[in-house]
Design a protein around this motif. Sequence first.
Motif, short mmCIF file in Angstrom:
data_model
loop_
_atom_site.label_atom_id
_atom_site.label_comp_id
_atom_site.label_asym_id
_atom_site.label_seq_id
_atom_site.Cartn_x
_atom_site.Cartn_y
_atom_site.Cartn_z
N ASP A 55 0.83 -1.21 0.00
CA ASP A 55 0.00 0.00 0.00
C ASP A 55 0.86 1.26 0.00
O ASP A 55 0.51 2.27 0.61
N LEU A 57 1.18 2.79 -2.74
CA LEU A 57 0.31 3.57 -3.62
C LEU A 57 -1.14 3.41 -3.19
O LEU A 57 -1.54 2.35 -2.72
N ASN A 59 -3.94 3.94 -5.31
CA ASN A 59 -4.53 3.20 -6.42
C ASN A 59 -6.05 3.02 -6.29
O ASN A 59 -6.57 1.90 -6.34
N PRO A 75 -2.89 6.53 -11.27
CA PRO A 75 -2.04 5.40 -10.88
C PRO A 75 -0.63 5.46 -11.45
O PRO A 75 0.34 5.16 -10.75
N VAL A 79 2.94 5.72 -9.32
CA VAL A 79 4.12 4.87 -9.50
C VAL A 79 5.37 5.74 -9.63
O VAL A 79 6.39 5.50 -8.97
N THR A 98 3.65 -6.43 -2.01
CA THR A 98 2.47 -5.74 -2.55
C THR A 98 1.40 -5.62 -1.47
O THR A 98 1.25 -6.52 -0.64
N HIS A 101 -4.07 -2.44 -1.93
CA HIS A 101 -4.41 -1.33 -2.83
C HIS A 101 -3.77 -1.54 -4.21
O HIS A 101 -4.41 -1.32 -5.23
N GLU A 102 -2.50 -1.94 -4.24
CA GLU A 102 -1.87 -2.25 -5.53
C GLU A 102 -2.50 -3.49 -6.17
O GLU A 102 -2.58 -3.60 -7.40
N THR A 105 -5.44 -3.49 -9.08
CA THR A 105 -5.17 -3.50 -10.52
C THR A 105 -4.74 -4.88 -10.99
O THR A 105 -5.11 -5.31 -12.09
N ASP A 112 0.73 -5.59 -11.69
CA ASP A 112 1.11 -5.30 -10.32
C ASP A 112 1.90 -3.99 -10.29
O ASP A 112 3.06 -3.95 -10.72
N LEU A 113 1.28 -2.93 -9.80
CA LEU A 113 1.92 -1.62 -9.80
C LEU A 113 3.14 -1.58 -8.88
O LEU A 113 4.10 -0.85 -9.13
N SER A 114 3.13 -2.38 -7.80
CA SER A 114 4.30 -2.45 -6.92
C SER A 114 5.49 -2.99 -7.67
O SER A 114 6.61 -2.48 -7.55
#
Length: 259
Positions: A55, A57, A59, A75, A79, A98, A101-102, A105, A112-114
């Motif tokens: 968390d 981010l 998101n 988002p 990042v 991760t 919140h990530e 997505t 995976d934004l993380s």
Amino acid sequence: MKEVRAELSKEFKILELHTFADLHIGDAHCDYKAIHDRIEHVRNTPNAYCVLNGDILNNATKTSVSDMYGELLTPVQQVMQGVSLFAPIKDKILAVTTGNHEYRTYKKEGIDLSYIMDREMGLDDKFSPDGILLWVSFGESSRRRSDGRKMTYSIYMTHGGGGGRKEGAKAIRLADMASIVDTDVYLHAHTHLPMVMKQAFYRASPSTRSCALVDKLFVNTAANLGYGGYGQAMEFKPSSKESPVIYLDGQRREMKATL
């Protein structure tokens, strides 16, 4: 379970370990000054290192409980903001997970934004979305000084989930980590309640056919949010932004965390 090994300096008498989690970058109530101050402390303190435990981010998405229309950053911008903040201390980040919140997505689109943020900093070998068993070696054990052996601590970290509204339920989620793996330190986030506790445990050794009474350190970290938005609307209590700092001794097995 992914394992990550960190070999740090023998010169460290004490290792100072910080956990960055539940920062919620992009949320209108994110405290960027507090994040920057903590990062600067890690950057300027030779024996200070850190982990990122989910968390980072915010998101917010259309189908999440967070307010997508109240986000200050998209988002992708979140990042890049995360990269901008943590790149100066990327060599001091020991492990990354991760958060839920990530995961929003990833659940919808498989992204995976993380992982993207961490790969931008060259940290993909220190990343696991689910949790990490982190081995940290540093200092010089007073019991093994003749062969120059470092002190080694085991740390299990995961972002976590559930927890409920009450403090007791959150403490139970933290304590339950001990049923997953036998380690010295447990790191949990998600519930936004800074908490430190210890339990005793008899650790059996097959090689010596003996057991020893040891302490286990449990740490739950805080969120980095001011009060308002979804939390206030749903009548959650305001939460402290003071996360515990872990101190590991490099000469004898001793660990503590302070708030």
